[in-house]
Design a protein around this motif. Structure first.
Motif, PDB file in Angstrom:
ATOM      1  N   HIS A 116       1.492  -9.850 -14.783  1.00 43.21           N
ATOM      2  CA  HIS A 116       1.154  -8.718 -13.932  1.00 43.21           C
ATOM      3  C   HIS A 116       1.816  -8.821 -12.566  1.00 43.21           C
ATOM      4  O   HIS A 116       2.344  -9.860 -12.189  1.00 43.21           O
ATOM      5  CB  HIS A 116      -0.362  -8.614 -13.756  1.00 43.21           C
ATOM      6  N   LEU A 117       1.753  -7.723 -11.844  1.00 46.83           N
ATOM      7  CA  LEU A 117       2.225  -7.670 -10.460  1.00 46.83           C
ATOM      8  C   LEU A 117       1.070  -7.285  -9.558  1.00 46.83           C
ATOM      9  O   LEU A 117       0.304  -6.376  -9.874  1.00 46.83           O
ATOM     10  CB  LEU A 117       3.342  -6.630 -10.310  1.00 46.83           C
ATOM     11  N   GLU A 118       0.942  -7.979  -8.440  1.00 47.55           N
ATOM     12  CA  GLU A 118      -0.021  -7.616  -7.397  1.00 47.55           C
ATOM     13  C   GLU A 118       0.779  -7.123  -6.196  1.00 47.55           C
ATOM     14  O   GLU A 118       1.344  -7.924  -5.460  1.00 47.55           O
ATOM     15  CB  GLU A 118      -0.851  -8.831  -6.988  1.00 47.55           C
ATOM     16  N   PRO A 119       0.864  -5.826  -6.006  1.00 48.85           N
ATOM     17  CA  PRO A 119       1.680  -5.316  -4.902  1.00 48.85           C
ATOM     18  C   PRO A 119       1.208  -5.848  -3.549  1.00 48.85           C
ATOM     19  O   PRO A 119       0.023  -5.819  -3.238  1.00 48.85           O
ATOM     20  CB  PRO A 119       1.497  -3.803  -4.989  1.00 48.85           C
ATOM     21  N   ALA A 151       6.897 -10.133   2.996  1.00 54.56           N
ATOM     22  CA  ALA A 151       6.188  -9.276   3.946  1.00 54.56           C
ATOM     23  C   ALA A 151       7.168  -8.551   4.862  1.00 54.56           C
ATOM     24  O   ALA A 151       7.023  -7.345   5.131  1.00 54.56           O
ATOM     25  CB  ALA A 151       5.216 -10.119   4.773  1.00 54.56           C
ATOM     26  N   LEU A 152       8.173  -9.257   5.350  1.00 54.16           N
ATOM     27  CA  LEU A 152       9.154  -8.640   6.241  1.00 54.16           C
ATOM     28  C   LEU A 152       9.971  -7.578   5.505  1.00 54.16           C
ATOM     29  O   LEU A 152      10.304  -6.525   6.072  1.00 54.16           O
ATOM     30  CB  LEU A 152      10.073  -9.714   6.827  1.00 54.16           C
ATOM     31  N   LYS A 153      10.269  -7.826   4.239  1.00 48.23           N
ATOM     32  CA  LYS A 153      10.999  -6.827   3.447  1.00 48.23           C
ATOM     33  C   LYS A 153      10.147  -5.575   3.246  1.00 48.23           C
ATOM     34  O   LYS A 153      10.674  -4.456   3.220  1.00 48.23           O
ATOM     35  CB  LYS A 153      11.405  -7.425   2.101  1.00 48.23           C
ATOM     36  N   LEU A 154       8.845  -5.767   3.094  1.00 54.67           N
ATOM     37  CA  LEU A 154       7.944  -4.627   2.964  1.00 54.67           C
ATOM     38  C   LEU A 154       7.984  -3.774   4.228  1.00 54.67           C
ATOM     39  O   LEU A 154       8.077  -2.541   4.159  1.00 54.67           O
ATOM     40  CB  LEU A 154       6.518  -5.118   2.706  1.00 54.67           C
ATOM     41  N   LEU A 155       7.931  -4.422   5.385  1.00 55.83           N
ATOM     42  CA  LEU A 155       7.971  -3.698   6.651  1.00 55.83           C
ATOM     43  C   LEU A 155       9.329  -3.017   6.854  1.00 55.83           C
ATOM     44  O   LEU A 155       9.400  -1.900   7.380  1.00 55.83           O
ATOM     45  CB  LEU A 155       7.686  -4.649   7.812  1.00 55.83           C
ATOM     46  N   LYS A 216      -8.990  -2.367  -1.591  1.00 55.09           N
ATOM     47  CA  LYS A 216      -8.395  -1.731  -2.767  1.00 55.09           C
ATOM     48  C   LYS A 216      -6.954  -1.347  -2.436  1.00 55.09           C
ATOM     49  O   LYS A 216      -6.715  -0.318  -1.792  1.00 55.09           O
ATOM     50  CB  LYS A 216      -9.202  -0.503  -3.174  1.00 55.09           C
ATOM     51  N   PRO A 217      -6.001  -2.189  -2.845  1.00 57.05           N
ATOM     52  CA  PRO A 217      -4.602  -1.937  -2.462  1.00 57.05           C
ATOM     53  C   PRO A 217      -4.102  -0.525  -2.764  1.00 57.05           C
ATOM     54  O   PRO A 217      -3.440   0.091  -1.933  1.00 57.05           O
ATOM     55  CB  PRO A 217      -3.835  -2.988  -3.265  1.00 57.05           C
ATOM     56  N   ALA A 218      -4.415  -0.018  -3.943  1.00 55.51           N
ATOM     57  CA  ALA A 218      -3.915   1.302  -4.315  1.00 55.51           C
ATOM     58  C   ALA A 218      -4.459   2.398  -3.411  1.00 55.51           C
ATOM     59  O   ALA A 218      -3.860   3.469  -3.270  1.00 55.51           O
ATOM     60  CB  ALA A 218      -4.271   1.599  -5.768  1.00 55.51           C
ATOM     61  N   LYS A 219      -5.585   2.145  -2.758  1.00 57.02           N
ATOM     62  CA  LYS A 219      -6.247   3.146  -1.912  1.00 57.02           C
ATOM     63  C   LYS A 219      -6.121   2.834  -0.426  1.00 57.02           C
ATOM     64  O   LYS A 219      -5.945   3.751   0.394  1.00 57.02           O
ATOM     65  CB  LYS A 219      -7.723   3.230  -2.289  1.00 57.02           C
ATOM     66  N   ASP A 220      -6.215   1.565  -0.054  1.00 53.21           N
ATOM     67  CA  ASP A 220      -6.377   1.192   1.351  1.00 53.21           C
ATOM     68  C   ASP A 220      -5.094   0.797   2.069  1.00 53.21           C
ATOM     69  O   ASP A 220      -5.089   0.721   3.308  1.00 53.21           O
ATOM     70  CB  ASP A 220      -7.364   0.025   1.463  1.00 53.21           C
ATOM     71  N   ALA A 221      -4.031   0.520   1.346  1.00 54.30           N
ATOM     72  CA  ALA A 221      -2.809   0.029   1.993  1.00 54.30           C
ATOM     73  C   ALA A 221      -2.137   1.113   2.835  1.00 54.30           C
ATOM     74  O   ALA A 221      -2.018   2.265   2.415  1.00 54.30           O
ATOM     75  CB  ALA A 221      -1.836  -0.487   0.944  1.00 54.30           C
ATOM     76  N   LEU A 224       2.541  -0.010   0.687  1.00 55.35           N
ATOM     77  CA  LEU A 224       2.347  -0.816  -0.517  1.00 55.35           C
ATOM     78  C   LEU A 224       3.685  -1.082  -1.188  1.00 55.35           C
ATOM     79  O   LEU A 224       4.526  -0.185  -1.316  1.00 55.35           O
ATOM     80  CB  LEU A 224       1.412  -0.103  -1.498  1.00 55.35           C
ATOM     81  N   GLU A 225       3.865  -2.321  -1.590  1.00 52.76           N
ATOM     82  CA  GLU A 225       5.097  -2.749  -2.247  1.00 52.76           C
ATOM     83  C   GLU A 225       5.337  -1.957  -3.530  1.00 52.76           C
ATOM     84  O   GLU A 225       4.420  -1.692  -4.304  1.00 52.76           O
ATOM     85  CB  GLU A 225       4.954  -4.236  -2.569  1.00 52.76           C
ATOM     86  N   SER A 226       6.580  -1.603  -3.765  1.00 53.73           N
ATOM     87  CA  SER A 226       6.931  -0.894  -4.989  1.00 53.73           C
ATOM     88  C   SER A 226       6.979  -1.857  -6.171  1.00 53.73           C
ATOM     89  O   SER A 226       7.448  -2.991  -6.047  1.00 53.73           O
ATOM     90  CB  SER A 226       8.297  -0.217  -4.838  1.00 53.73           C
ATOM     91  N   ALA A 227       6.491  -1.403  -7.314  1.00 55.51           N
ATOM     92  CA  ALA A 227       6.513  -2.235  -8.515  1.00 55.51           C
ATOM     93  C   ALA A 227       7.851  -2.141  -9.244  1.00 55.51           C
ATOM     94  O   ALA A 227       8.137  -2.954 -10.125  1.00 55.51           O
ATOM     95  CB  ALA A 227       5.385  -1.816  -9.458  1.00 55.51           C
TER      96      ALA A 227
END
Length: 276
Positions: A116-119, A151-155, A216-221, A224-227
């Motif tokens: 699995h992936l955890e974004p 994290a830096l790539k996400l930003l 809740k990452p899908a709701k609260d981020a 959010l990192e792309s899968a």
């Protein structure tokens, strides 16, 4: 019912300290080929141990697998325990993290099957969007090399910063080429990023720690990192030489079964994404 062995911080520390001794001592290793007894798997509490507990309670018996789950709250001891034979396998990490760990610590851990992936996400208790971050805002990021770079790539993907060209999986704040908001970075242990939310303007948090904190990452981020095409899928791993352990093969098959896929989708509602 859940029957997971939880390790205290003191035990974790002791395990890490004794790694150098047990690696050369009496711990099980790949040469022993002793596949009797339960398969002992080290895992982060959420979602890894939860997924393993689902298998233990619902699928393992029918598959002829005796499964024991040990929870670890750090990202170091599961690998050192797998290396020295204290556990048979682990389930908590991705390939960039494992590559960095093996290189720096001389371990011989290899992946078996990706599950699995955890974004990774950016969260805040103080603003409701990334655009609302003010000049000089402080962002907590994980302090291990791979997750900090992630994290830096996400930003950077959300145009909050620009990284220098060619930086890879070891990027640090020193590799930021443009920082128009003059963002400050507070490097903390990955497990502490969620707890830091009240002390900083925002924090980049690994998916498993976010879920454990009731986020809740899908709701609260905010971001959010792309899968899509992600190299950060989490996998079952063993010490090199133990890939053919019949117990490991049984668990690998169960981890990628339709039943587990449905469990992940139903329980985590997009905050954890099946990779099979």
């Amino acid at each position: 019912m859940r029957n997971t062995a939880k390790l205290t911080t003191a035990v974790l520390a002791a395990g890490a300290l004794t790694f150098g001794l047990t690696a050369c001592g009496s711990g099980k290793d790949s040469a022993s080929s002793d596949y009797s007894g339960p398969l002992v798997v080290a895992a982060s509490p959420t979602p890894h141990a939860e997924i393993l507990d689902y298998i233990k309670d619902n699928l393992a018996k029918k598959a002829g697998l005796d499964l024991e789950v040990k929870e670890f709250t750090d990202y170091i001891t599961p690998n050192t325990a797998t290396e020295d034979g204290s556990v048979d396998a682990n389930y908590f990490q991705n390939q960039p993290y494992l590559d960095d760990f093996n290189k720096k610590r001389g371990t011989h851990i290899v992946p078996v099957v990706t599950v699995h992936l955890e974004p990774l996400g950016l969260y805040s208790h103080k603003v409701k969007s990334a655009d609302a971050l003010k000049s000089g805002a402080t962002i907590a990021v994980p302090n291990d090399a791979v997750n900090e770079a992630r994290a830096l790539k996400l930003l950077a993907a959300d145009n909050l910063i620009t990284l220098k060209g060619g930086v890879g999986s070891e990027a640090t704040p020193q590799d930021i080429a443009k920082n128009p908001r003059n963002l400050k970075f507070k490097e903390v242990e990955a497990a502490q990023t969620a707890r830091s939310l009240d002390d900083v303007d925002a924090a980049v948090i690994n998916g498993n720690y976010a879920i454990s904190a009731g986020i809740k990452p899908a709701k609260d981020a905010l971001v959010l990192e792309s899968a899509k095409n992600s190299p950060y899928g989490n996998f079952l791993a063993v010490k090199k030489g133990n890939e053919k352990d019949p117990r490991v093969k049984k668990l690998a098959k169960l981890l990628t079964s339709p039943e587990v896929k449905k469990f992940i989708e139903d329980k985590y509602q997009g905050s954890v994404l099946p990779s099979f």
